[in-house]
Design an enzyme around this catalytic site. Structure first.
Site, PDB file in Angstrom:
ATOM      1  N   GLU A   1       0.858  -1.193   0.000  1.00 61.33           N
ATOM      2  CA  GLU A   1       0.000   0.000   0.000  1.00 61.33           C
ATOM      3  C   GLU A   1       0.893   1.242   0.000  1.00 61.33           C
ATOM      4  O   GLU A   1       1.686   1.440   0.918  1.00 61.33           O
ATOM      5  CB  GLU A   1      -0.905   0.016   1.221  1.00 61.33           C
TER       6      GLU A   1
ATOM      7  N   ARG B   1       0.226  10.591   1.016  1.00 61.79           N
ATOM      8  CA  ARG B   1       0.341  11.605   2.066  1.00 61.79           C
ATOM      9  C   ARG B   1       1.324  12.717   1.730  1.00 61.79           C
ATOM     10  O   ARG B   1       1.621  13.561   2.577  1.00 61.79           O
ATOM     11  CB  ARG B   1       0.766  10.934   3.379  1.00 61.79           C
TER      12      ARG B   1
ATOM     13  N   THR C   1      -4.661   6.199   1.949  1.00 63.40           N
ATOM     14  CA  THR C   1      -4.960   7.582   2.338  1.00 63.40           C
ATOM     15  C   THR C   1      -5.623   8.324   1.178  1.00 63.40           C
ATOM     16  O   THR C   1      -5.300   9.475   0.873  1.00 63.40           O
ATOM     17  CB  THR C   1      -3.697   8.331   2.825  1.00 63.40           C
TER      18      THR C   1
ATOM     19  N   LYS D   1     -11.178  -1.587   6.474  1.00 63.33           N
ATOM     20  CA  LYS D   1     -10.047  -1.258   7.329  1.00 63.33           C
ATOM     21  C   LYS D   1     -10.586  -0.950   8.735  1.00 63.33           C
ATOM     22  O   LYS D   1     -11.681  -0.401   8.877  1.00 63.33           O
ATOM     23  CB  LYS D   1      -9.332  -0.039   6.738  1.00 63.33           C
TER      24      LYS D   1
END
Length: 213
Positions: A42, A46, A71, A131
């Protein structure tokens, strides 16, 4: 033939996070993780050049990797990372329009949930895997056990506060699909190019998970 995402997570239920602006370092980090037995990666969105790092991994990294984007905050961003080749999408929160887009496009999507209400909403939208974030602050293993008694079809990817020290507790739960974690890619190791450390951490995580299951 390449194994599917679900097959890989069943074999090694750990998803390392890469947060790296430098494309070259991102590629080497991904290759180091794969060398340690973790081939589902992943890349977290960010920083300004994180998507370029993901694109570089997809284009240049050796090994048979499955690479997703994490994200992801908006529908436009979800569409952008998908266009760049992301093979799954992860968000810190459940956003209905992102979920609906991913379901329509048949893209694995793991939205962040931390309450029963959020898990129920995800279920109602048609998701069966989510998640659990931030795992350590949201109740950890006891909370997942409570969720699992009610949401019996749901599977969870705890992320946030997961480490080598508590990985076994999480992956031992039947409802845990995999654990996500940044402990596998320490910034100091990446900064100095100590990729052997990353491979070692990945190998240790694979061994811990195998023993726990």
């Amino acid at each position: 033939m390449s194994k599917s995402l679900s097959e890989r997570l069943a074999a090694a239920p750990v998803v390392p996070l890469i947060g790296e602006d430098d494309a070259g370092r991102a590629v080497k980090t991904a290759e180091a993780l794969a060398a340690g037995g973790l081939s589902v990666i992943e890349v977290v969105m960010r920083s300004p050049d994180a998507q370029k790092g993901m694109e570089a991994i997809l284009a240049e990294a050796t090994g048979d990797l499955i690479v997703g984007a994490g994200t992801v905050l908006t529908l436009d961003q979800a569409k952008s990372v998908r266009a760049s080749g992301a093979q799954f999408i992860v968000s810190p929160e459940l956003v209905d329009e992102i979920a609906e887009y991913c379901l329509a496009e048949n893209i694995p999507f793991y939205p962040g949930t931390m309450t029963a209400g959020e898990v129920q909403r995800a279920y109602a939208l048609g998701l069966r895997e989510v998640k659990f974030f931030p795992a350590s602050l949201a109740g950890g293993v006891p909370m997942l056990k409570a969720f699992s008694s009610v949401f019996r079809e749901m599977r969870f990817m705890p992320t946030g506060g997961v480490s080598a020290a508590n990985l076994a507790e999480f992956v031992a739960l039947p409802s845990v699909l995999a654990c996500g974690g940044s402990w596998l890619t320490p910034k100091e190791a990446v900064a100095i190019g100590d990729y052997s450390k990353i491979t070692t951490l990945a190998s240790e995580a694979v061994a811990i998970a195998a023993q726990a299951r």
